[in-house]
Scaffold this active site. Structure first.
Site, short mmCIF file in Angstrom:
data_model
loop_
_atom_site.label_atom_id
_atom_site.label_comp_id
_atom_site.label_asym_id
_atom_site.label_seq_id
_atom_site.Cartn_x
_atom_site.Cartn_y
_atom_site.Cartn_z
N GLU A 119 -9.02 -6.15 4.54
CA GLU A 119 -9.99 -5.13 4.95
C GLU A 119 -10.51 -5.39 6.36
O GLU A 119 -10.70 -4.46 7.15
CB GLU A 119 -11.18 -5.09 3.97
CG GLU A 119 -10.81 -4.67 2.54
CD GLU A 119 -10.43 -3.20 2.42
OE1 GLU A 119 -10.52 -2.45 3.41
OE2 GLU A 119 -10.01 -2.80 1.31
N ASP A 246 1.17 0.60 -1.15
CA ASP A 246 1.27 1.69 -0.17
C ASP A 246 1.57 1.30 1.28
O ASP A 246 2.63 1.57 1.83
CB ASP A 246 -0.01 2.57 -0.24
CG ASP A 246 -1.33 1.79 -0.24
OD1 ASP A 246 -1.29 0.56 -0.07
OD2 ASP A 246 -2.39 2.42 -0.40
N GLU A 343 -8.83 10.13 -8.13
CA GLU A 343 -8.21 8.85 -7.75
C GLU A 343 -6.81 8.76 -8.37
O GLU A 343 -5.90 8.24 -7.75
CB GLU A 343 -9.10 7.69 -8.21
CG GLU A 343 -8.70 6.32 -7.74
CD GLU A 343 -8.92 6.08 -6.23
OE1 GLU A 343 -9.37 6.98 -5.52
OE2 GLU A 343 -8.60 4.96 -5.78
N GLU A 362 -6.26 10.26 2.79
CA GLU A 362 -4.78 10.30 2.86
C GLU A 362 -4.18 11.70 2.83
O GLU A 362 -3.24 12.01 3.56
CB GLU A 362 -4.18 9.43 1.73
CG GLU A 362 -4.32 7.93 1.93
CD GLU A 362 -5.71 7.36 1.63
OE1 GLU A 362 -6.60 8.13 1.18
OE2 GLU A 362 -5.92 6.15 1.84
C1 DMJ Z 1 -8.48 2.75 3.90
O1 DMJ Z 1 -9.21 1.58 4.04
C2 DMJ Z 1 -7.07 2.57 4.35
O2 DMJ Z 1 -6.49 3.82 4.57
C3 DMJ Z 1 -6.25 1.80 3.37
O3 DMJ Z 1 -4.89 1.72 3.76
C4 DMJ Z 1 -6.31 2.45 2.01
N1 DMJ Z 1 -7.65 2.70 1.59
C5 DMJ Z 1 -8.62 3.27 2.51
C6 DMJ Z 1 -8.73 4.77 2.48
O4 DMJ Z 1 -8.53 5.37 1.28
#
Ligand code: DMJ
Length: 455
Positions: A119, A246, A343, A362
């Protein structure tokens, strides 16, 4: 006779045009696009003002209680760092200059706290590097290098795959069970740090970590959901494109674009072939990507969700516009089921299996990429649907709030920093003039921080 033939031809032309006209998206004028970009920017400014009023100097604003939230008990200025390049792209010059100065003079990583490497890398390291490139302010590069050095101990595992947490002051690490996304989503940031400082150590360690996951792929080319970084053994062998895996794929593709790295290009080529063969799922004429066993490719569950909706963007960036368009249609169907995307969804039964909405970006990110590459106004329509729903269900008197459930629309007291970094940025860019940002010379990291190819 000739007149009859002409009438028949006319009837046929009109008949064949009717269904196409019924489906045709509305044609957007440039003033309509400018107006939408202005509406998005106004919501950014309103939410940012509330952050300043109620949570200034802290990681996040809680939008319902109007109180600050810090992830680790002490602030790392997560929202300012995440929001800064959005301000710049939106042309909010004074605000950006003041925020940048505040970050440069107040942000310190010399703190005795365990932070989550993934993060902090995507939000903070990515944000600092991107804003250094946009502004030329060397103070941000120094902060990025200091942070990069403090994060480096995560790679000191027997496999080279990173531990989950690191103490920013002592360098102590913990957490040996992680996933491909947390391991593989570091190379754009660490690699850029290497290019900008001339020190290859960051690139090498992050690339070794990405390659270590790739080397542990199954015979059919897929990876699992969780892995132990000390032993290198898979713990959960479920394969999908959702959170946890992902951006492992995203960074293979973008690493090849940003750095011209051929190993990354090969990884992406192998991975996308396996994904399209085993994970892609055709259901009722629609394209989805579900959950399968990484060794056999056997289907485990027809699940897809808000996080999976990043994938049309990757497909479009890789040149596969056909699959990108089809998958975005499926994501859009998911959004419209309850008026906001959940979700997680069982796409075979069109039933919501996990109802919260965390203000995720996204699906908007994918609409933006698709519009960029196809110029099809249909994606502007989609963006308008998403923005209208955000305003209807998530807007509060201060900013925007996540939803506890897209079925009840009950709001949650949370607005993650990615709402500023990603959700509003991609919405703005969708409608802003094309010259605002050129996808051809930059890539967005997974937190939507643009990194420019300067090398
Ligand atoms: C963000 O912190 C980034 O896009 C990460 O790759 C996935 N989760 C969140 C947004 O949903």
């Amino acid at each position: 006779m000739v007149a009859m033939k002409m009438r028949l031809a006319l009837v046929l032309i009109i008949a064949s045009a009717v269904p196409a006209m019924a489906q045709a998206p509305k044609k957007w004028t440039s003033s309509q696009r400018t107006e939408m970009a202005g509406r998005v920017r106004a919501e950014f400014e309103r939410s940012w003002d509330s952050y300043k009023k109620y949570a200034w100097g802290h990681d996040e604003l809680r939008p319902l209680s109007k109180a600050p939230r810090d992830w680790y008990g002490t602030s790392l200025l997560m929202t300012p760092v995440d929001a800064l390049d959005t301000m710049t792209l939106m042309g909010l010059k004074d605000e950006a200059a003041q925020t940048r100065d505040y970050i440069a003079t107040h942000l310190s990583f010399d703190q005795d706290i365990y932070v989550k490497n993934f993060e902090i890398t995507i939000r903070m390291l990515g944000g600092l590097l991107s804003n250094y490139q946009l502004s030329g302010d060397k103070r941000l590069l120094s902060l990025a290098q200091d942070l990069g050095n403090r994060l480096l101990p995560v790679f000191n595992s027997p496999t080279g795959m990173p531990y989950v947490y690191v103490n920013l002051k002592t360098g102590a690490t913990r957490g040996n069970v992680t996933n491909p996304a947390e391991i593989g989503t570091l190379l754009l940031e660490f690699g850029t740090l290497s290019k900008l400082t001339g020190n290859s150590v960051y690139y090498d360690k992050a690339k070794r970590a990405l390659a270590a996951v790739y080397q542990r792929r199954s015979k059919i080319g897929l990876v699992g959901s969780t892995i132990n970084v000390d032993t290198g053994e898979w713990i959960d062998r479920t394969s999908d494109i959702t959170g946890g895996i992902d951006s492992y794929y995203e960074y293979q593709l973008k690493c090849s674009k940003l750095f011209g790295d051929r190993d990354c290009a090969d990884m992406w080529k192998t991975s996308i072939a396996a994904l399209n063969k085993y994970v892609a799922d055709e259901v009722h004429g629609e394209l989805w990507y579900g959950h399968v066993d990484m060794d056999t490719g056997k289907r485990i569950a027809p699940l897809y969700g808000a996080l999976d909706a990043f994938f049309p963007a990757e497909l479009a960036l890789s040149g596969d516009l056909e699959r990108a368009r089809r998958l975005q249609d499926s994501s859009n169907k998911m959004w419209n089921l309850a008026g906001v995307e959940p979700e997680e969804l069982n796409y075979a039964e069109m039933k919501i299996t996990d109802p919260p909405y965390a203000l995720r970006p996204e699906i908007i990110e994918s609409a933006y990429y698709l519009y960029f590459f196809t110029h099809d106004d249909k994606y502007l329509d989609m963006g308008e649907t998403y923005f209208t729903a955000l305003e209807k269900y998530c807007k509060t008197d201060t900013a925007f709030a996540a939803l506890k459930s897209v079925e009840t629309k009950e709001q949650a007291d949370s607005m993650e920093s990615f709402f500023f970094a990603e959700t509003l940025k991609y919405l703005y860019l969708l409608y802003a003039p094309r010259k605002t940002f050129d996808l051809k010379h930059s890539v967005f990291n997974t937190e939507a921080h643009p990194l420019r190819r300067m090398w």
